[in-house]
Write a protein that holds these residues in place. Sequence first.
Motif, mmCIF file in Angstrom:
data_model
loop_
_atom_site.group_PDB
_atom_site.id
_atom_site.type_symbol
_atom_site.label_atom_id
_atom_site.label_comp_id
_atom_site.label_asym_id
_atom_site.label_seq_id
_atom_site.Cartn_x
_atom_site.Cartn_y
_atom_site.Cartn_z
ATOM 1 N N MET A 274 0.493 -3.251 3.644
ATOM 2 C CA MET A 274 1.184 -2.066 3.127
ATOM 3 C C MET A 274 0.776 -0.855 3.964
ATOM 4 O O MET A 274 -0.409 -0.650 4.234
ATOM 5 N N ARG A 275 1.757 -0.059 4.346
ATOM 6 C CA ARG A 275 1.482 1.169 5.089
ATOM 7 C C ARG A 275 2.076 2.347 4.328
ATOM 8 O O ARG A 275 3.274 2.344 4.020
ATOM 9 N N VAL A 276 1.253 3.342 4.037
ATOM 10 C CA VAL A 276 1.663 4.496 3.247
ATOM 11 C C VAL A 276 1.422 5.770 4.044
ATOM 12 O O VAL A 276 0.359 5.939 4.653
ATOM 13 N N MET A 277 2.407 6.643 4.038
ATOM 14 C CA MET A 277 2.297 7.956 4.655
ATOM 15 C C MET A 277 2.080 8.989 3.548
ATOM 16 O O MET A 277 2.846 9.049 2.590
ATOM 17 N N VAL A 278 1.009 9.775 3.647
ATOM 18 C CA VAL A 278 0.733 10.852 2.707
ATOM 19 C C VAL A 278 0.785 12.157 3.486
ATOM 20 O O VAL A 278 0.073 12.318 4.486
ATOM 21 N N VAL A 279 1.612 13.079 3.039
ATOM 22 C CA VAL A 279 1.748 14.376 3.704
ATOM 23 C C VAL A 279 1.134 15.438 2.799
ATOM 24 O O VAL A 279 1.569 15.635 1.663
ATOM 25 N N GLY A 280 0.093 16.109 3.307
ATOM 26 C CA GLY A 280 -0.548 17.172 2.545
ATOM 27 C C GLY A 280 -1.983 16.824 2.203
ATOM 28 O O GLY A 280 -2.262 15.739 1.678
ATOM 29 N N ALA A 281 -2.901 17.748 2.510
ATOM 30 C CA ALA A 281 -4.326 17.533 2.259
ATOM 31 C C ALA A 281 -4.825 18.495 1.198
ATOM 32 O O ALA A 281 -5.831 19.182 1.381
ATOM 33 N N GLY A 282 -4.120 18.533 0.072
ATOM 34 C CA GLY A 282 -4.616 19.236 -1.102
ATOM 35 C C GLY A 282 -5.362 18.264 -1.991
ATOM 36 O O GLY A 282 -5.664 17.123 -1.606
ATOM 37 N N GLN A 283 -5.646 18.691 -3.210
ATOM 38 C CA GLN A 283 -6.403 17.858 -4.149
ATOM 39 C C GLN A 283 -5.719 16.512 -4.376
ATOM 40 O O GLN A 283 -6.348 15.455 -4.285
ATOM 41 N N SER A 284 -4.429 16.523 -4.671
ATOM 42 C CA SER A 284 -3.747 15.273 -5.015
ATOM 43 C C SER A 284 -3.536 14.388 -3.795
ATOM 44 O O SER A 284 -3.749 13.169 -3.849
ATOM 45 N N GLY A 285 -3.109 14.971 -2.674
ATOM 46 C CA GLY A 285 -2.857 14.171 -1.486
ATOM 47 C C GLY A 285 -4.120 13.516 -0.955
ATOM 48 O O GLY A 285 -4.127 12.325 -0.601
ATOM 49 N N LEU A 286 -5.202 14.280 -0.880
ATOM 50 C CA LEU A 286 -6.460 13.717 -0.375
ATOM 51 C C LEU A 286 -7.021 12.655 -1.311
ATOM 52 O O LEU A 286 -7.504 11.612 -0.857
ATOM 53 N N LEU A 287 -6.975 12.905 -2.620
ATOM 54 C CA LEU A 287 -7.510 11.914 -3.548
ATOM 55 C C LEU A 287 -6.699 10.623 -3.464
ATOM 56 O O LEU A 287 -7.273 9.520 -3.429
ATOM 57 N N LEU A 288 -5.377 10.723 -3.426
ATOM 58 C CA LEU A 288 -4.555 9.512 -3.297
ATOM 59 C C LEU A 288 -4.883 8.772 -2.011
ATOM 60 O O LEU A 288 -5.026 7.537 -2.009
ATOM 61 N N ALA A 289 -5.013 9.503 -0.905
ATOM 62 C CA ALA A 289 -5.319 8.856 0.372
ATOM 63 C C ALA A 289 -6.655 8.129 0.302
ATOM 64 O O ALA A 289 -6.787 6.983 0.775
ATOM 65 N N HIS A 290 -7.669 8.762 -0.292
ATOM 66 C CA HIS A 290 -8.975 8.113 -0.422
ATOM 67 C C HIS A 290 -8.887 6.861 -1.290
ATOM 68 O O HIS A 290 -9.462 5.814 -0.956
ATOM 69 N N LEU A 291 -8.193 6.945 -2.425
ATOM 70 C CA LEU A 291 -8.120 5.802 -3.340
ATOM 71 C C LEU A 291 -7.401 4.619 -2.689
ATOM 72 O O LEU A 291 -7.842 3.462 -2.820
ATOM 73 N N LEU A 292 -6.306 4.885 -2.010
ATOM 74 C CA LEU A 292 -5.567 3.797 -1.365
ATOM 75 C C LEU A 292 -6.357 3.208 -0.206
ATOM 76 O O LEU A 292 -6.418 1.981 -0.032
#
Length: 404
Positions: free
Chosen positions: A1-19
């Motif tokens: 699975m490959r996911v693109m996350v755009v934005g390094a705010g609270q929600s974007g960074l936390l999602l990126a770390h969890l995934l």
Amino acid sequence: MRVMVVGAGQSGLLLAHLLHAAGVEVELFNHRTVEELRSAPVPLAQFTLPSTLAAEHAAGLDFWSPAAVASGSHAGVAAPTFTAVGLQARPEAGDPLGFTGRLPGAGVAVDPRVKLADWLAAFEDRGGRVHTYGVTVGDLDAFARMGRYDLIVLAVGDGELGRLFPPDPARRTSALRERAVTQAHLVGLEPGEADADVVTTPCGEVLCVPVLSPWGPAHALLVVGAPGGPLDCAPDPAARHVDIAAALTDRLRVHAPDLYGRCHRAAPVDAPVHRRVRPAVRCPVGVLPCGGRVLGLGDTVMTVDPASGQGWAASTLAATVYAQRILSHDGPFDEAFLNATFDAYWRAHGRHVAAFVDMVSAFWTGTLPESVTARFARAAADPAAADAWIAAFDTPDALARLAT
């Protein structure tokens, strides 16, 4: 699975770390580097309540706890905590009514220039892939046509990408009102009876919370009101020169005299800032020109009234719900899945925050149920009731119960 996350705010960074921690190939796009985040313009303070802090701890991102600093796992200064919260209602006429209650655990406030920069650096240190690049709709469209990613998540607030998500009329609440917010970071504030303070008035709210600033422990003082109203410290947007600090002091003297008395020896560590915030709930699925779908996260789809103190709680719970659903999903990330993912967050938290903000909005209008006003009055005389009221700030379903 490959996911693109755009934005390094609270929600974007936390999602990126969890995934990333779960083995997903995540590519994080942000237009600022770590150092640029550290030197960004002064942001509005955000509050990390106990449940939010627990989620950060579970993700290995609670860098500013005394334990993390003492162990040397993160070089830095421990964030000041708050547990006892004073809540005071000040009518235009008559005596104020208030109480102090306790959260179910410690809360913290870490300046976004510190927190987000450290989280972004940690994502790279943990092997995450970061692109310092300002993504456009055209870029997203190209990625979608190429099929480069299984899922694209936007956590970008408003702007060009935010306009992909129109307002959601089905989830509109009465409290989606524009807010004028003024903030000062102060050191030397005289201590009060509580660790943090909230003053609510017919004109708006004043919040005072200990914060870890880039220069060390301080207090964040926020004044939140209607644009052009008595608590707006810059009511004329066309004015070229406004003494924000003097205006903030004047508003405190009139509307929060207890806090005003504690500030007379305090000194600012940042220039005061003034922002206009437009709370909104938007449709969670954006449609690209090619017909591809992208999923909105955090402020992109739910901008929370800053007077509620629920901004980062909303972003954190959205990221955790999204991560759980993405990791448990076996199938295409189609529009039905994207809508159901946001709906899962809305049911678990978003609708309860909206109900709480509606309650704050209705507090001075006389439209609250008598049970709510009676519960508030009881909290002023009963410490257990005061604790229950303050603890509810941390628990979405308890917020909903307070509002009914």
